[in-house]
Write a protein that holds these residues in place. Structure first.
Motif, mmCIF file in Angstrom:
data_model
loop_
_atom_site.group_PDB
_atom_site.id
_atom_site.type_symbol
_atom_site.label_atom_id
_atom_site.label_comp_id
_atom_site.label_asym_id
_atom_site.label_seq_id
_atom_site.Cartn_x
_atom_site.Cartn_y
_atom_site.Cartn_z
ATOM 1 N N ILE A 425 73.679 38.995 43.882
ATOM 2 C CA ILE A 425 73.320 38.555 45.229
ATOM 3 C C ILE A 425 71.806 38.435 45.302
ATOM 4 O O ILE A 425 71.087 39.406 45.044
ATOM 5 C CB ILE A 425 73.815 39.548 46.297
ATOM 6 N N VAL A 426 71.320 37.229 45.623
ATOM 7 C CA VAL A 426 69.884 37.039 45.840
ATOM 8 C C VAL A 426 69.694 36.740 47.320
ATOM 9 O O VAL A 426 70.382 35.886 47.891
ATOM 10 C CB VAL A 426 69.317 35.910 44.953
ATOM 11 N N THR A 427 68.787 37.450 47.955
ATOM 12 C CA THR A 427 68.677 37.340 49.414
ATOM 13 C C THR A 427 67.259 37.596 49.880
ATOM 14 O O THR A 427 66.409 38.106 49.131
ATOM 15 C CB THR A 427 69.657 38.329 50.094
ATOM 16 N N ASN A 428 67.005 37.241 51.130
ATOM 17 C CA ASN A 428 65.730 37.526 51.785
ATOM 18 C C ASN A 428 66.051 38.030 53.183
ATOM 19 O O ASN A 428 66.315 37.245 54.086
ATOM 20 C CB ASN A 428 64.854 36.278 51.857
ATOM 21 N N ASP A 429 66.067 39.346 53.343
ATOM 22 C CA ASP A 429 66.455 39.960 54.619
ATOM 23 C C ASP A 429 65.257 40.372 55.464
ATOM 24 O O ASP A 429 65.393 41.185 56.380
ATOM 25 C CB ASP A 429 67.336 41.190 54.351
ATOM 26 N N ALA A 430 64.097 39.786 55.163
ATOM 27 C CA ALA A 430 62.882 40.206 55.858
ATOM 28 C C ALA A 430 62.771 39.652 57.271
ATOM 29 O O ALA A 430 61.942 40.116 58.053
ATOM 30 C CB ALA A 430 61.650 39.770 55.059
ATOM 31 N N TRP A 431 63.615 38.668 57.605
ATOM 32 C CA TRP A 431 63.499 38.028 58.917
ATOM 33 C C TRP A 431 63.709 39.011 60.057
ATOM 34 O O TRP A 431 63.209 38.809 61.168
ATOM 35 C CB TRP A 431 64.533 36.905 59.044
#
Length: 529
Positions: A425-431
């Motif tokens: 899983i590659v993700t960007n949860d910084a939002w």
């Protein structure tokens, strides 16, 4: 006032039964108060019964939706308001439909309809353009994953079914007590409820403590660059990102490292697909791989493809004001010693951020409205099949799951059916900042591990990066908001679970039952039950 308090109670029970802070036993009674409200209204003599049922139900579901998903506001207030208010509206409409059927059918039939209707709604949320399955009830056990090891047979719809069966049994127990005013006659019903709650847990614990894997051990590094997507990510050249990723990798790499995983769109400076092969940042990665010939690098990347042939314009293609068409991709890429570049384009998109739902209807009304979360404001182009990245090791085949896709159980099984032996899983949860958003997202990944019995490596831009085994245990993790690299091992598995093979069969059966009951009962005259 009594009905309002019961409606509020339902909302609070559902909210405080939710991960990652809640206790899921509360889900087993969460719908009981609002069901009691609906029954009181149904047998009363008041006018506007449907509107009243809708009103109290809406109160319950707004409370549940707001408490559990208000973290969406940190990315966009309008998007959060839309998700909370509209999802609550749809849930309240389900109660109105149940109310209409309950006036015409026996209690058991109408409650069966409600249970199946709710699962039909959850299935809808997995497939339509306004897809938002975050609050599908089966997700509610993600932190108590030792209770739901049987998801390998049922998927999360098994959890939804479980929650509704217990709620209905408790609701009927209360109605029975209201008639008989005696606890003595309720012992048998109480024992049945206790068994329905406990036996699945006992079965699950047995599966948990007896499950073993027999695959190959793979050495993996998950990178966490911790780049602010609002102020920094889209302003850093890809070459500088490559240097950072390789620097982080150097801190953990050994001669036995098989796979390095970097986050979603970490290479955010749009790359033309036609120019990828000769891109300078890729040459840096290729040079690094040449020094570590057993290494595979899987990373997120943003692509753009300019369309010169009008016949290649797709429904998801974007028109630029300068007069040309282009496709915009949120993709995963794998590089190794092979000359070929393996690509996968994200296919489950975030509504309002990566896709405009029902474009033909909505675009004429509001134009090309997209929520700005940095980068290019454009619809993303998807692909039909789930790509699996292969390596020189025949046992290591990686399913690249991009961010929001990890919330979709049957969707993820597509990677496994196509041969994936591990999942990434590659993700960007910084939002969403330091909120429940990234915590719930990580927690839901446990469900995918159990459903498919695949080990997972999770690389998140700002965290939480982690390794999850096939039983749902988080074996190691890197804290949110830190920069670093996390090394660990994954065990490959080439066996398919029943759920991987059958998919959301429970939901499909529920849809059939719901339609059948609705069609039969709506031709009957109204009665009090």
């Amino acid at each position: 006032m009594k009905h309002l308090l019961l409606a509020v109670l339902s909302g609070l029970l559902l909210a405080f039964g939710w991960p990652t802070y809640g206790f899921p036993v509360l889900l087993f009674i969460g719908f009981v108060p609002i069901l009691l409200v609906e029954r009181d209204l149904r047998i009363s003599q008041i006018r506007w019964k449907k509107w009243t049922v809708f009103g109290y139900s809406y109160v319950s579901f707004v409370i549940w939706n707001f408490i559990t998903t208000n973290w969406l506001q940190y990315a966009d207030v309008f998007g959060a308001s839309f998700a909370i208010l509209v999802n609550s509206l749809l849930m309240a409409l389900l109660m109105v439909l149940y109310h209409s059927v309950a006036k015409r059918a026996k209690s058991t039939i109408s409650l069966l309809f409600l249970m199946c209707l709710w699962m039909s709604f959850e299935k809808l949320h997995l497939g339509w353009d306004f897809s938002w399955p975050w609050l599908n009830l089966g997700n509610g056990f993600s932190e108590y994953f030792t209770w739901i090891q049987w998801y390998e047979y049922t998927g999360t719809f098994g959890g939804t079914l479980w929650v509704w069966i217990v709620n209905i049994l408790i609701y009927k127990l209360i109605i029975k007590y209201q008639f008989e005013k005696s606890v003595k006659n309720l012992k048998k019903d109480g024992i049945i409820i206790l068994c329905v709650v406990c036996l699945p847990i006992i079965f699950s614990l047995t599966l948990y403590y007896t499950y073993t894997t027999e695959g190959e051990q793979i050495n993996v590094i998950a990178l966490q660059p911790n780049i602010d997507p609002y102020s920094e990510k889209y302003n850093v050249p890809n070459e500088a990102i490559a240097d950072l990723l390789l620097q982080l990798t150097n801190n953990e790499i050994t001669e036995h490292t098989d796979l390095v995983v970097a986050p979603e769109t970490v290479f955010a400076d749009n790359v033309k697909i036609s120019q990828l092969k000769d891109a300078y940042f890729k040459r840096k990665l290729d040079l690094y791989i040449s020094k570590h010939p057993n290494l595979n690098i899987l990373t997120g990347i943003s692509f753009i493809n300019f369309i010169t042939d009008a016949s290649q314009i797709k429904e998801q293609s974007n028109y630029h004001s300068s007069g040309f068409w282009y496709d915009d991709y949120n993709s995963a890429m794998m590089l190794n010693t092979s000359d070929s570049i393996q690509l996968y384009h994200k296919s489950k998109l975030v509504v309002g951020v990566e896709t405009l739902p029902y474009k033909d209807i909505i675009k004429p009304l509001i134009g090309d409205f997209m929520i700005d979360l940095g980068g290019t404001l454009a619809m993303k182009t998807t692909q039909d099949a789930r790509s699996v990245f292969v390596t020189e090791n025949p046992n290591l085949k990686v399913g690249p799951i991009i961010c929001y896709e990890s919330v979709y159980g049957e969707f993820v099984t597509g990677y496994v059916r196509n041969g994936a032996t591990v999942l990434a899983i590659v993700t960007n949860d910084a939002w969403w900042g330091e909120t429940q958003g990234h915590k719930q997202h990580l927690s839901y990944a446990r469900l995918r591990a159990i459903e498919t019995r695949r080990d997972i490596v999770r690389s998140a831009n700002t965290g939480i990066s982690a390794f999850i085994n096939a039983k749902g245990d988080i074996t190691s993790s890197l804290a949110y908001g830190t920069q670093g690299a996390l090394s660990g091992t994954l065990t490959t598995n080439d066996k398919m679970t029943f759920y991987t093979w059958a998919g959301d069969y429970i939901a499909r059966i529920a849809i059939f039952i719901a339609i059948f009951v609705f069609l039969i009962t709506m031709f009957r005259k109204s009665k009090i039950s």
